[in-house]
Design a protein around this motif. Sequence first.
Motif, PDB file in Angstrom:
ATOM      1  N   GLN A  52       0.853  -1.181   0.000  1.00 44.46           N
ATOM      2  CA  GLN A  52       0.000   0.000   0.000  1.00 44.46           C
ATOM      3  C   GLN A  52       0.893   1.236   0.000  1.00 44.46           C
ATOM      4  OE1 GLN A  52      -2.988  -0.410  -0.562  1.00 44.46           O
ATOM      5  NE2 GLN A  52      -3.484  -2.453   0.185  1.00 44.46           N
ATOM      6  N   VAL A  97      -7.132  -1.915   2.919  1.00 45.34           N
ATOM      7  CA  VAL A  97      -8.037  -2.925   2.367  1.00 45.34           C
ATOM      8  C   VAL A  97      -8.447  -3.882   3.485  1.00 45.34           C
ATOM      9  CG1 VAL A  97      -8.281  -4.792   0.685  1.00 45.34           C
ATOM     10  CG2 VAL A  97      -6.892  -2.777   0.128  1.00 45.34           C
ATOM     11  N   ARG A 101     -14.613   3.568   3.866  1.00 47.49           N
ATOM     12  CA  ARG A 101     -14.785   2.353   3.069  1.00 47.49           C
ATOM     13  C   ARG A 101     -14.231   2.485   1.648  1.00 47.49           C
ATOM     14  NH1 ARG A 101     -18.100  -1.613   5.249  1.00 47.49           N
ATOM     15  NH2 ARG A 101     -18.980  -1.039   7.264  1.00 47.49           N
ATOM     16  N   GLU A 106     -11.529   1.913  -0.821  1.00 51.76           N
ATOM     17  CA  GLU A 106     -10.327   1.097  -0.900  1.00 51.76           C
ATOM     18  C   GLU A 106      -9.261   1.814  -1.726  1.00 51.76           C
ATOM     19  OE1 GLU A 106     -10.863  -2.986  -1.878  1.00 51.76           O
ATOM     20  OE2 GLU A 106     -12.652  -3.222  -0.638  1.00 51.76           O
ATOM     21  N   GLU A 108      -6.514  -1.285  -5.827  1.00 54.48           N
ATOM     22  CA  GLU A 108      -7.515  -2.347  -5.900  1.00 54.48           C
ATOM     23  C   GLU A 108      -8.585  -1.996  -6.929  1.00 54.48           C
ATOM     24  OE1 GLU A 108      -7.154  -5.124  -3.944  1.00 54.48           O
ATOM     25  OE2 GLU A 108      -5.263  -4.189  -3.346  1.00 54.48           O
ATOM     26  N   GLY A 143     -11.356  -0.044  -5.580  1.00 53.43           N
ATOM     27  CA  GLY A 143     -10.966   1.333  -5.345  1.00 53.43           C
ATOM     28  C   GLY A 143     -11.067   2.165  -6.616  1.00 53.43           C
TER      29      GLY A 143
END
Length: 206
Positions: free
Chosen positions: A40, A47, A143, A145, A149, A152
């Motif tokens: 990340q 996540v 929430r 992401e 991802e 996201g």
Amino acid sequence: MSRVHTVEPGECLLSIADRFGFFPDTLWNAPENAELRRTQTRATPLVPGDTVFIPTPREKLAGAPTDARSVFKRRGVPAQIHVRLLQDGQPRAGVAYTLAVGGLELRGETSPAGQIERWISTTARTGRLTLSTGEVYELAIGRLEPASEERGVRARLCSLGFLTAIDAPPAELKSALRRFQSAAQLPVTGAVDDATRARLVDRNGA
């Protein structure tokens, strides 16, 4: 005692650090969280399913007179929420709003860039944004992401108005990516690359 915490939906490093009594940077920079930093690129959002090493808390002593009231304030609390309002790609400036979150009602107007930035509790998970136009938006705080991802990417495309639903089929996602890339003056491929992710984060504000 140290422990490993598994990230749950709605959690971010700010809320986890607040929960266990640490500064976010302390957790983020812990040697045991090197793998998290590798996967990340940003400390928040995280996540669900990510793991965060929580070190053993260190005791800190502070002197205070016994015959007077003393106030101790912990740094790093609260957190800041960022919301940006756009219409046809243009900022919605000067729109009066009421943000109900964490038992508070915060009022103001959007900035020239269409942004709302307010301090809120790190434990807040939901909120309601009511505009003077009568529009009401339910907010799922924490929430979003990471853009690394697919969800996201999808969430940011939805937020910017290029995708109608986060669970839209792959063909709609590709079409939305092409429209976004064209609007952002990027090579129009319909595929997610580093430049597209970076521009999504920039345009979305997170």
